[in-house]
Design an enzyme around this catalytic site. Structure first.
Site, PDB file in Angstrom:
ATOM      1  N   SER A  95       0.767  -1.109  -0.067  1.00 34.11           N
ATOM      2  CA  SER A  95       0.020  -0.111  -0.013  1.00 34.11           C
ATOM      3  C   SER A  95       0.781   1.309  -0.009  1.00 34.11           C
ATOM      4  CB  SER A  95      -0.938  -0.030   1.095  1.00 34.11           C
ATOM      5  OG  SER A  95      -0.312   0.161   2.538  1.00 34.11           O
ATOM      6  N   SER A  96       1.994   1.383   0.577  1.00 35.35           N
ATOM      7  CA  SER A  96       2.939   2.390   0.867  1.00 35.35           C
ATOM      8  C   SER A  96       3.414   2.775  -0.519  1.00 35.35           C
ATOM      9  CB  SER A  96       3.938   2.360   1.932  1.00 35.35           C
ATOM     10  OG  SER A  96       4.725   1.287   1.633  1.00 35.35           O
ATOM     11  N   ASP A 139       8.733  -2.988  -4.516  1.00 38.56           N
ATOM     12  CA  ASP A 139       7.213  -2.389  -4.548  1.00 38.56           C
ATOM     13  C   ASP A 139       7.116  -1.394  -5.591  1.00 38.56           C
ATOM     14  OD1 ASP A 139       7.153  -4.224  -2.587  1.00 38.56           O
ATOM     15  OD2 ASP A 139       6.083  -3.320  -1.153  1.00 38.56           O
TER      16      ASP A 139
END
Ligand SMILES: Nc1ncnc2c1ncn2[C@@H]1O[C@H](COP(=O)(O)OP(=O)(O)O)[C@@H](O)[C@H]1O
Ligand SMILES: C[C@@](O)(CCOP(=O)(O)O)CC(=O)O
Length: 319
Positions: A95-96, A139
Site C-alpha cells: 500500500s505504501s 514494490d
C-alpha cells in the site's frame, strides 16, 4: 481548476521478499487492488479533508516536504490529497508503494510532464527507502510498471531499468507470467514493513546462519523464475512453500500467517507469506480458488481472489 487523479496497484511477492533488500533476486506481480490519489491546489495541505501531519501520513508528508526536489511545483504551494484505497495498509500488499507511485504520478501529471515509468518508480523508491529506513525497489517498480517484474543482481533479457542505493544495484526486468489462480489471505493484523526489515537486518548482523538463509532464498527465487519461464506451475508452487519455510526461519512469519498457509496448502500448488510478514497477508497459488477462499475464511482470514497482469500507474482523470 486542474484536478488530477492517478491510481497504482498493490502487489504480491511470488518469491524473494526480505532477501531482495540484500540485493537478492525477487519476483513480484501487480494485483487488481488499487489505490487512487486525487490532487488539487488548496489553501493548506490536506489529506481527505484533514490537515496533513507527518505522524499520520509519513509518506505524503515526505513527498510534500521534498516537493522542490522532485517537481517544479513551488515548495510554498499547498495541496489537497484525496486518497481512496482497496489495499489494506500494513498488510504486505504494497500500500505504501502504491500511495507513493500514485501521488508522484499525479504530481507529474499536474505539472503536465510526460509519464516516465523509470523516473516515477525511482522517486517512489526514494520515498519508501527514506521513510522506512531501508527498502528494495521491488514494490515501487511493480506498482509503477504493473504486470510482473523480476529483480536480479545482473542485467538480463527484458531489462527495464536499474536502481542503486548505497552499495546495492537491482536490475529490474519485465516478467511475463502465465495466468495463475491466486488467492490472498489477510490475517487482519497490521504490521508496518520498516520494523520487519530491521528485524531481519539485525538477525543477519548477528549470525552467519541468517545470511545463509537469505542466500538460499535468492537461489530458489532464481529456480522460481526458471519454473515460470517453463510454465511449470507445480514446481513454482513447491518453491513458494519452501520460500515460506525459509522466511519462517528468518522470524517473519507468525502463528496467524501459518494458520492461513496451512488452510490453503491442501488445495494449492504452494502457499507463503507475502511482503513484510509478522502479520499482514499470505498468498496461495491454486487452480481451486473457491476452495482456498473458503478455507481461509473458515480460519478467520479475509480472502481475496485476485487477478494479475494488471496495469501499473494510470492517470485516470484530468479536468
Ligand atoms: N490509503 C492510505 N492513505 C494514507 N496512507 C496510507 C494509505 N495506505 C497506506 N498508507 C501508508 O502506508 C503505510 C503502510 O505501509 P507499509 O508499512 O510499507 O505496509 P504495506 O506497504 O505492506 O501496506 C501506512 O501506515 C500509511 O502510512
Ligand atoms: C520486505 C520487503 O521485501 C517487501 C515489503 O513489502 P510490503 O511493504 O510489506 O508490502 C521490503 C522491500 O522489498 O522493500
Amino acid at each position: 481548476m486542474i484536478v488530477i487523479s492517478a491510481s497504482a496497484p498493490g502487489k504480491i511477492v511470488l518469491m524473494g521478499e526480505h532477501a531482495v533488500v540484500f540485493g537478492k533476486p525477487a519476483i513480484a506481480l501487480a494485483v487488481n487492488l488499487r489505490l487512487r490519489c486525487r490532487i488539487d491546489h488548496s489553501s493548506e495541505n490536506l489529506v481527505n479533508g484533514q490537515p496533513l501531519a507527518t505522524a499520520g501520513n509519513p509518506y505524503l508528508s515526505y513527498i510534500v516536504n521534498n516537493l522542490s526536489k522532485n517537481t517544479d511545483i513551488p515548495s510554498n504551494q499547498q495541496l489537497s490529497f484525496d486518497v481512496l484505497s482497496d489495499i489494506p495498509a500494513g498488510s504486505g500488499l504494497g500500500s505504501s508503494a502504491a500511495l507513493s507511485v500514485a501521488t508522484i504520478g499525479a504530481l507529474a501529471a499536474l505539472e503536465n510532464k510526460p509519464l516516465n515509468e523509470e523516473a516515477i518508480s525511482k522517486k517512489a523508491f526514494e520515498v519508501e527507502y527514506d521513510v522506512q529506513g531501508r527498502a528494495s525497489p521491488m514494490d515501487s517498480s511493480v506498482s509503477t510498471h504493473g504486470g510482473g517484474i523480476f529483480l536480479d543482481s545482473k542485467k538480463g533479457p527484458d531489462f527495464l531499468w536499474q536502481s542503486t542505493r548505497n552499495d546495492k544495484t537491482w536490475y529490474i526486468h519485465d516478467l511475463k507470467v502465465p495466468q495463475m489462480g491466486m488467492v490472498i489471505g489477510y490475517t487482519g493484523i497490521r504490521k508496518p514493513t520498516g520494523p520487519m526489515i530491521s528485524r531481519v537486518a539485525s538477525y543477519c548482523k548477528r549470525t552467519k546462519f541468517a545470511c545463509e538463509i537469505i542466500d538460499e532464498i535468492g537461489d530458489i527465487t532464481l529456480e522460481g523464475a526458471e519454473a515460470i519461464n517453463h510454465n511449470d506451475i507445480e514446481k513454482l508452487g513447491r518453491l513458494m512453500t519452501k520460500n515460506h519455510k525459509l522466511l519462517a526461519i528468518l522470524g517473519v512469519s507468525s502463528p496467524e500467517l501459518q494458520n492461513l498457509v496451512d488452510a490453503a496448502l491442501p488445495h494449492s500448488y504452494g502457499a507463503k507469506l507475502t511482503g513484510g510478514g509478522g502479520g499482514g497477508s499470505m498468498i496461495a497459488l491454486t487452480d481451486k480458488p473457491e476452495k482456498v477462499y473458503k478455507a481461509i475464511k473458515l480460519r478467520g482470514g479475509t480472502p481475496y481472489i485476485v487477478h494479475t497482469g494488471v496495469d501499473g500507474l494510470k492517470i485516470s482523470e484530468r479536468d
